[in-house]
Write a protein that holds these residues in place. Sequence first.
Motif, PDB file in Angstrom:
ATOM      1  N   GLN A  67      25.156  51.795  43.466  1.00  0.00           N
ATOM      2  CA  GLN A  67      26.408  51.421  43.141  1.00  0.00           C
ATOM      3  C   GLN A  67      27.650  51.500  43.896  1.00  0.00           C
ATOM      4  OE1 GLN A  67      26.330  52.264  38.745  1.00  0.00           O
ATOM      5  NE2 GLN A  67      25.689  54.375  39.465  1.00  0.00           N
ATOM      6  N   GLN A 122      24.483  51.379  33.928  1.00  0.00           N
ATOM      7  CA  GLN A 122      25.771  51.089  34.321  1.00  0.00           C
ATOM      8  C   GLN A 122      26.740  50.927  33.149  1.00  0.00           C
ATOM      9  OE1 GLN A 122      24.877  47.162  36.534  1.00  0.00           O
ATOM     10  NE2 GLN A 122      25.597  48.269  38.094  1.00  0.00           N
ATOM     11  N   HIS A 142      30.112  53.545  33.598  1.00  0.00           N
ATOM     12  CA  HIS A 142      31.236  52.875  34.127  1.00  0.00           C
ATOM     13  C   HIS A 142      32.176  52.413  32.756  1.00  0.00           C
ATOM     14  CE1 HIS A 142      29.995  53.498  38.117  1.00  0.00           C
ATOM     15  NE2 HIS A 142      29.007  52.820  38.035  1.00  0.00           N
ATOM     16  N   THR A 171      19.040  57.944  37.485  1.00  0.00           N
ATOM     17  CA  THR A 171      20.083  57.742  38.652  1.00  0.00           C
ATOM     18  C   THR A 171      19.765  59.352  39.687  1.00  0.00           C
ATOM     19  OG1 THR A 171      21.644  59.406  37.736  1.00  0.00           O
ATOM     20  CG2 THR A 171      21.970  57.008  37.137  1.00  0.00           C
TER      21      THR A 171
END
Length: 287
Positions: free
Chosen positions: A30, A137, A141, A246
């Motif tokens: 990322q 993601q 985010h 993650t």
Amino acid sequence: MAIAAGPASAATSSVDLPEGMTASYLVVDQETGRTFGDGEHQQYRSASLVKLFIALDYLESHGPDHEIPADDLALLEPMLRSSNDDAASTLWVRDGWDEIVKRMVTKLGLTDTAPPAARGKWGYTAISAADIAKTYQYILHEANPKYRDFIMGNLAQSAKCGSDGFDQSFGLPSAVPGPKAVKQGWSGYGAAPAPGEECSETDADVLRVLRSPEVKAATAVASSGEGPTGAQDIDLTSRAMHTSGTVGADHGKIVVVLTLEPATLSWQDSAGRITELTRAVYRRGAL
């Protein structure tokens, strides 16, 4: 942040697979935007990875000011931490069955995800490694920080034992060092582990909620998908084992590994094979 693509940012050399395994995978750095993957748009049945959609849809539909009631926490937390199927079935039925997947496809812009042909079998939702990476993601985010903290915080507390007694420490938990937030999935290995291979953890409050009339009614009409179903354009016969999540205290890398194994392969053998594959994929993706 969108998943980076193209020759300048993506490593494409595949990792060798064990005989009889089908696999797709994607690693997303990322910070740099670099990706490493193979077959990332190939569709697989989701097994319990669809629980990411169920949890996110619950949070999105209630809004950031909603204080999650204790009885709903007793569904959401074990669904995310120990992959509890009864909790997933309850929220699936309560929140609209396959409409959950349709809403997530639209909101997240997923291209390979589709609802199950038989709407009660949530574990037969079609997914891809690319779409699961995109889901992480979005959570990290774009989603409200409260949703991010709730989902990733629970995944960081992923239990060694699944609620059905299977040991869910395969893949990322065993292959990669350091902090991790993990969601696992499996399908086709039966309702319970072989004698002597059971893994068990219990929570009294969770058990109370999971014995409620709502849960009993939901599990009578919805399930992970074990058993016969209508025609669908994904493999529902092979044994599926997936690892996703993650890596790093700042969730710096997203890793998704989806696999299918022959129906003759044992749980332990499958777990060993996906763990070795995940280790190799992560190492390649970290280069």
